[in-house]
Design a protein around this motif. Structure first.
Motif, short mmCIF file in Angstrom:
data_model
loop_
_atom_site.label_atom_id
_atom_site.label_comp_id
_atom_site.label_asym_id
_atom_site.label_seq_id
_atom_site.Cartn_x
_atom_site.Cartn_y
_atom_site.Cartn_z
N GLN A 75 5.05 45.93 12.31
CA GLN A 75 6.63 46.08 12.79
C GLN A 75 7.21 46.42 11.38
OE1 GLN A 75 7.33 41.33 12.67
NE2 GLN A 75 9.30 42.17 11.49
N THR A 76 8.44 47.03 11.97
CA THR A 76 9.65 47.71 11.14
C THR A 76 10.87 46.94 11.29
OG1 THR A 76 8.57 49.95 11.11
CG2 THR A 76 10.52 49.51 10.17
N TRP A 101 11.09 32.68 18.69
CA TRP A 101 10.30 32.76 17.54
C TRP A 101 10.28 34.29 16.87
CZ3 TRP A 101 6.01 36.02 17.12
CH2 TRP A 101 5.52 36.79 18.40
N MET A 102 9.99 34.42 15.74
CA MET A 102 9.82 35.81 15.09
C MET A 102 8.69 35.80 14.13
SD MET A 102 13.37 36.01 13.01
CE MET A 102 13.06 37.89 12.66
N GLN A 103 7.97 36.62 13.80
CA GLN A 103 6.96 36.96 12.90
C GLN A 103 7.48 36.60 11.40
OE1 GLN A 103 3.01 39.48 13.03
NE2 GLN A 103 4.45 40.77 12.15
N CYS A 104 6.65 35.79 10.49
CA CYS A 104 7.38 35.62 9.43
C CYS A 104 6.36 36.01 8.31
CB CYS A 104 7.64 33.93 9.16
SG CYS A 104 8.87 33.35 9.99
N ASP A 105 6.95 36.34 7.04
CA ASP A 105 6.05 36.52 6.00
C ASP A 105 5.21 35.68 5.67
OD1 ASP A 105 5.55 38.10 3.71
OD2 ASP A 105 7.06 37.36 2.55
N MET A 128 -0.21 39.37 19.61
CA MET A 128 0.83 39.89 20.35
C MET A 128 0.55 41.42 20.56
SD MET A 128 2.54 37.39 21.43
CE MET A 128 3.97 38.32 22.22
N HIS A 129 1.09 42.12 21.82
CA HIS A 129 0.63 43.73 21.94
C HIS A 129 1.71 44.33 21.31
CE1 HIS A 129 4.02 43.48 24.82
NE2 HIS A 129 3.63 42.59 24.91
N PHE A 130 2.79 44.16 20.66
CA PHE A 130 3.95 44.65 20.22
C PHE A 130 3.76 45.81 19.14
CE2 PHE A 130 6.47 40.61 20.69
CZ PHE A 130 6.78 40.87 21.99
N GLY A 131 2.73 45.40 18.31
CA GLY A 131 2.21 46.58 17.15
C GLY A 131 1.29 47.41 17.92
N ALA A 142 10.07 42.12 16.77
CA ALA A 142 9.75 41.11 15.59
C ALA A 142 9.19 39.61 16.26
CB ALA A 142 10.60 40.93 14.55
N GLY A 143 9.65 39.59 17.41
CA GLY A 143 9.40 38.21 18.36
C GLY A 143 10.10 38.25 19.52
N ILE A 144 10.47 36.95 19.97
CA ILE A 144 10.72 36.84 21.31
C ILE A 144 11.96 35.88 21.27
CG2 ILE A 144 10.18 35.76 23.78
CD1 ILE A 144 7.51 36.99 23.56
N MET A 145 13.04 36.29 22.16
CA MET A 145 14.21 35.26 22.32
C MET A 145 13.90 34.82 23.83
SD MET A 145 18.31 35.88 22.72
CE MET A 145 18.85 36.28 21.06
N GLY A 146 13.55 33.40 23.68
CA GLY A 146 13.40 32.91 24.99
C GLY A 146 14.68 32.29 25.56
N LEU A 147 14.69 32.70 26.91
CA LEU A 147 15.97 32.18 27.42
C LEU A 147 15.98 31.15 28.73
CD1 LEU A 147 17.67 35.79 27.44
CD2 LEU A 147 18.44 33.92 26.20
N GLY A 148 14.81 30.75 28.85
CA GLY A 148 14.44 29.79 29.90
C GLY A 148 15.02 28.47 29.78
N TRP A 149 14.53 27.55 30.70
CA TRP A 149 15.17 26.25 30.93
C TRP A 149 15.10 25.35 29.83
CZ3 TRP A 149 18.29 25.47 34.92
CH2 TRP A 149 18.05 26.13 36.27
#
Length: 366
Positions: A54-55, A42-46, A123-126, A134-141
């Motif tokens: 985020q930048t 997922w990623m943050q959208c307009d 989320m804490h990123f900011g 900008a978001g997370i790449m989930g690589l799980g099962w």
């Protein structure tokens, strides 16, 4: 297929291109946190109503000609996802074209990748100045994870080699399928497990040693039970490992005993939220710090001092160097975090359900 891994603070991130725009290049580039502990991409959208800073700006979905919301009975569908640390995201389920750029400049195009367009992002990123995540790449099962969506072409295999985070962390590569560098003769492997419908990669942790002396920990402490929080997972999205309390107490006691034999060490409260820290009378970096071994089923994972401890140099606030054990306690579950995985090539073979690893200098073998 591969894409570059860089760092932001203690987080390992991957660079992706996304969308189709009337521009050069025709996609926009974003950084996503690389997370083997979750499944969703997922990623943050307009248009987000709860946003983190985020930048560049959040993804302008409305301007991308390849963006399409996923409809259920002709209505947009929504997702919700919460993480172990209490953070969460929700928004629209959609499909989009993603691009991965390899080391030699080659471009891999992945069409119709399902992802979450984040609109309510707790989320804490900011909190990080000039945040670029900008978001997370989930690589799980899970079926919706990036790995599963890449399909048969990558044979369910991906790997990474994480360098120790420093002021100048060298970039390395997240590799998929054929691009997973050849597995060395001296590599070891341990089974990977999935628990119920959990996304996480579970490993069978059976014990811990300090400098080859095994601690008297009952393997039951790490056992995988039917309740949600038990067992041990390997998670690239968790910076410091979490060790279940009875084992953490024994590890801490053993290290305290080890350090009691050294002159010029003073126990302090560090600034990193870590429990066991010492100030040194003279700067030695990782010298005189012990190795710690995690005993997995059928394989020992030996961590050199730089993967076990965090060393903080002198500063205006502190005139002396100090070091801390880079692990924290957890009441129920153990998690092997990214700091402890550094300087190992780690291969997830999800088809054959095994984790393969061997020690290597990741700065020289990206």
């Amino acid at each position: 297929m591969q894409t570059q891994i860089t760092t932001q603070l203690f987080h390992y991130t991957v660079k992706v291109g996304i969308g189709t725009f009337k521009s050069k290049p025709s996609y926009k580039e974003y950084y996503l946190e690389m997370d083997t502990g979750s499944g969703l991409v997922w990623m943050q959208c307009d248009g987000c109503t709860k946003c983190f800073k985020q930048t560049p700006k959040p993804f302008p979905k409305q301007n991308s000609s390849s963006y399409s919301p996923i409809l259920v009975e002709n209505k947009p569908s929504f997702y919700e996802c919460s993480y172990q640390d209490g953070y969460s995201t929700s928004g629209m389920s959609a499909q989009e074209t993603f691009y991965l750029t390899s080391k030699n400049g080659g471009l891999a195009k992945i069409e119709n990748l399902k992802f979450g367009c984040g609109l309510v992002n707790n989320m804490h990123f900011g909190e990080q100045k000039n945040n670029k995540i900008a978001g997370i790449m989930g690589l799980g099962w899970e079926e919706i994870s990036f790995v599963k969506q890449l399909g048969p072409q990558i044979r369910g295999v991906f790997s990474y080699c994480l360098p120790v985070v420093s002021n100048k962390t060298p970039s390395t590569y997240l590799r998929f399928g054929e691009d997973v560098s050849h597995i060395e003769k001296y590599s070891k492997s341990t089974p990977l497990y999935r628990k119920n419908k959990d996304n996480s990669y579970y490993v069978d942790l059976q014990g811990i040693s300090v400098n080859k002396t095994r601690l008297d920990i009952s393997p039951q402490v790490f056992a995988l039970r039917n309740d949600v929080r038990s067992g041990c997972i390997i998670d690239s999205g968790m910076p410091y490992s979490r060790i279940v309390s009875p084992a953490f107490d024994l590890l801490k006691m053993k290290l305290e005993k080890y350090f009691s034999g050294f002159k010029g060490l003073k126990k302090i409260k560090g600034d990193l939220g870590l429990e066991l820290c010492y100030e040194r009378s003279k700067a030695e970096k990782y010298n005189n710090l012990p190795e710690v071994t995690l005993h997995f089923r059928g394989a020992d994972f030996v961590m050199k001092a730089e993967a076990v401890f965090e060393v903080v140099g002198r500063s205006i606030i502190r005139l002396r160097e100090y070091f801390c054990l880079g692990m924290v306690r957890d009441s129920r579950k153990s998690i092997i975090g990214s700091h402890q995985q550094t300087n190992h090539r780690i291969v997830y073979d999800t088809k054959n359900k095994r984790l393969v690893f061997y020690p290597v200098d990741c700065s020289k073998n990206p």
